[in-house]
Motif scaffolding. Sequence first.
Motif, mmCIF file in Angstrom:
data_model
loop_
_atom_site.group_PDB
_atom_site.id
_atom_site.type_symbol
_atom_site.label_atom_id
_atom_site.label_comp_id
_atom_site.label_asym_id
_atom_site.label_seq_id
_atom_site.Cartn_x
_atom_site.Cartn_y
_atom_site.Cartn_z
ATOM 1 N N LEU A 1 0.840 -1.178 0.130
ATOM 2 C CA LEU A 1 -0.073 0.060 -0.001
ATOM 3 C C LEU A 1 0.874 1.298 -0.013
ATOM 4 C CD1 LEU A 1 -2.775 1.463 0.026
ATOM 5 C CD2 LEU A 1 -2.659 1.098 2.572
ATOM 6 N N GLY A 2 1.999 1.207 0.541
ATOM 7 C CA GLY A 2 3.117 2.318 0.770
ATOM 8 C C GLY A 2 3.325 2.670 -0.471
ATOM 9 N N ILE A 3 3.706 1.726 -1.323
ATOM 10 C CA ILE A 3 4.446 1.566 -2.516
ATOM 11 C C ILE A 3 3.292 2.300 -3.563
ATOM 12 C CG2 ILE A 3 5.289 0.420 -4.385
ATOM 13 C CD1 ILE A 3 6.696 -1.411 -2.516
ATOM 14 N N SER A 4 2.115 1.715 -3.380
ATOM 15 C CA SER A 4 1.162 2.291 -4.179
ATOM 16 C C SER A 4 0.964 3.792 -3.875
ATOM 17 C CB SER A 4 -0.292 1.571 -3.837
ATOM 18 O OG SER A 4 -1.356 2.178 -4.760
ATOM 19 N N LYS A 5 0.828 4.296 -2.790
ATOM 20 C CA LYS A 5 0.620 5.708 -2.545
ATOM 21 C C LYS A 5 1.968 6.360 -2.893
ATOM 22 C CE LYS A 5 -3.144 5.757 -0.200
ATOM 23 N NZ LYS A 5 -4.317 6.363 -0.765
ATOM 24 N N ALA A 6 3.163 5.697 -2.715
ATOM 25 C CA ALA A 6 4.168 6.548 -3.355
ATOM 26 C C ALA A 6 4.115 6.856 -5.098
ATOM 27 C CB ALA A 6 5.602 5.824 -3.059
ATOM 28 N N LYS A 7 3.775 5.983 -5.589
ATOM 29 C CA LYS A 7 3.197 6.233 -6.829
ATOM 30 C C LYS A 7 2.486 7.005 -7.203
ATOM 31 C CE LYS A 7 4.889 1.369 -8.278
ATOM 32 N NZ LYS A 7 4.709 -0.045 -8.787
ATOM 33 N N LYS A 8 1.410 7.165 -6.650
ATOM 34 C CA LYS A 8 0.396 8.225 -6.566
ATOM 35 C C LYS A 8 0.810 9.684 -6.221
ATOM 36 C CE LYS A 8 -3.655 5.028 -6.005
ATOM 37 N NZ LYS A 8 -5.003 4.905 -5.183
ATOM 38 N N LEU A 9 1.707 9.613 -5.380
ATOM 39 C CA LEU A 9 2.385 11.035 -4.898
ATOM 40 C C LEU A 9 3.422 11.427 -6.034
ATOM 41 C CD1 LEU A 9 3.301 10.316 -1.123
ATOM 42 C CD2 LEU A 9 1.926 12.248 -2.084
ATOM 43 N N GLU A 10 3.999 10.302 -6.561
ATOM 44 C CA GLU A 10 4.912 11.007 -7.740
ATOM 45 C C GLU A 10 4.117 11.684 -8.900
ATOM 46 O OE1 GLU A 10 8.568 9.380 -8.455
ATOM 47 O OE2 GLU A 10 8.704 10.166 -6.366
#
Length: 147
Positions: free
Chosen positions: A98-107
């Motif tokens: 989930l954290g990786i998914s959020k990081a991609k969305k943040l990018e």
Amino acid sequence: MTDLFCQLKRLRHDFECFSSQQAKYYDVEHLSGPQGMTVIYLYHHQKEEIFVKDIMKQVKISKSVASSLMNRMEKNCFVQLLPSEKDKRLKRVVLTDLGISKAKKLEAFFQIIQDSMLEGISQEDLATTIRVIGQIQTNLRKGVNDD
């Protein structure tokens, strides 16, 4: 009120409105502060062992704030605290799926914000703007330190 002051207030308001709208669209509206900075930092350093002390330094927060941040991020399922591979006494901070998914969305969110803000602005004008903002910051900091 000076025209520059009014312009800066309008710019801040417009930026906040636009970024808030985009944050909702990209599902990152609760990641604008230390959680978001931590997620991005961890995302870009996935191959390294990152500890709470590294996050404290990167995000510029105290130990007590970092502890609270890690608890909140674990509760939100963005990170896991796992034993270090090198020193079992230390806990490394690792992004979850989930954290990786959020990081991609943040990018993606940061990219659209930047692209939208800079549309039609030449590299030369951008460089001048960055230089002027830097000088304004220096002037303001000098004024704060004079008190």
